[in-house]
Enzyme design. Structure first.
Site, PDB file in Angstrom:
ATOM      1  N   ARG A  61      40.649  78.022  38.095  1.00  0.00           N
ATOM      2  CA  ARG A  61      41.324  76.728  38.161  1.00  0.00           C
ATOM      3  C   ARG A  61      41.148  75.911  36.884  1.00  0.00           C
ATOM      4  NH1 ARG A  61      39.563  77.812  43.339  1.00  0.00           N
ATOM      5  NH2 ARG A  61      37.690  76.547  43.100  1.00  0.00           N
ATOM      6  N   GLU A  98      23.228  80.053  44.933  1.00  0.00           N
ATOM      7  CA  GLU A  98      22.326  79.847  46.071  1.00  0.00           C
ATOM      8  C   GLU A  98      21.861  81.216  46.612  1.00  0.00           C
ATOM      9  OE1 GLU A  98      22.184  77.229  50.158  1.00  0.00           O
ATOM     10  OE2 GLU A  98      24.097  77.515  49.128  1.00  0.00           O
TER      11      GLU A  98
END
Ligand code: AMP
Length: 175
Positions: A61, A98
């Site tokens: 993006r 994460e």
């Protein structure tokens, strides 16, 4: 500060791409000419004083905003891509997520020594991706003049990973 048309168009999609993530979907912004034009105009206005020599867009993006911004700033565009997508000689940077890791790459000859570079993406979340992009730009011989995002998720404190650099973000979310 005047409210951007884009602000009303960003769509919250819960539990995408995985449970617990509130995804900021920018596709309704892209579909609206006036909103998209205003975003590119604002990014141009705010990044012009940084006097950049190149724009680096983060896949995917970051490409959407980065390429028109580069044209407005009258500089070239450099894609920073995910592992295995760039065909020529590459610099590689791995960073922690994460769970697990992610890898981004840039062509070795994409940035000239000392060039002032603006890094562009749609969303600043934890800052891991943008920090890896900044390390790649510096390893390629460039200087990070700043980073530019449409959206910043303030509560994730991504700025802390980018303390050395000026940051432009047009829309902020506190939660
Ligand atoms: P981060 O490395 O955590 O700053 O994540 C930044 C990258 O993940 C950007 O390329 C974003 O497009 C994407 N991203 C992270 N969180 C979100 C979110 N809540 N909504 C949309 N995109 C996100």
């Amino acid at each position: 500060m005047e409210k951007l048309l884009a602000e009303a168009l960003v769509r919250d999609v819960p539990d995408f791409p995985k449970p617990g993530i509130l995804f900021k979907d920018i596709t309704p912004v892209l579909q609206d000419y006036d909103a998209l034009k205003q975003v590119i105009d604002k990014m141009t206005e705010q990044s012009r004083p940084l006097k950049v020599d190149a724009v680096v867009g983060i896949e995917a993006r970051g490409f959407i905003f980065g390429a028109p911004l580069a044209l407005e700033l009258e500089v070239g565009f450099v894609p920073l891509r995910k592992l295995g997508k760039l065909p020529y000689n590459r610099l590689v940077e791995e960073y922690a997520l994460e769970y697990g890791t992610n890898t981004v790459e840039i062509h070795t000859d994409s940035i000239k020594p000392g060039q002032r570079v603006l890094i562009v993406d749609d969303v600043l979340a934890t800052g891991g991706t943008a920090a890896a992009a900044a390390r790649l730009v510096e390893r390629a011989g460039g200087q990070v003049a700043g980073l530019c995002f449409l959206i910043e998720l303030d509560f994730l404190e991504g700025r802390k990973a980018l303390e050395k650099y000026p940051i432009i973000s047009l829309i902020h979310y506190q939660e």
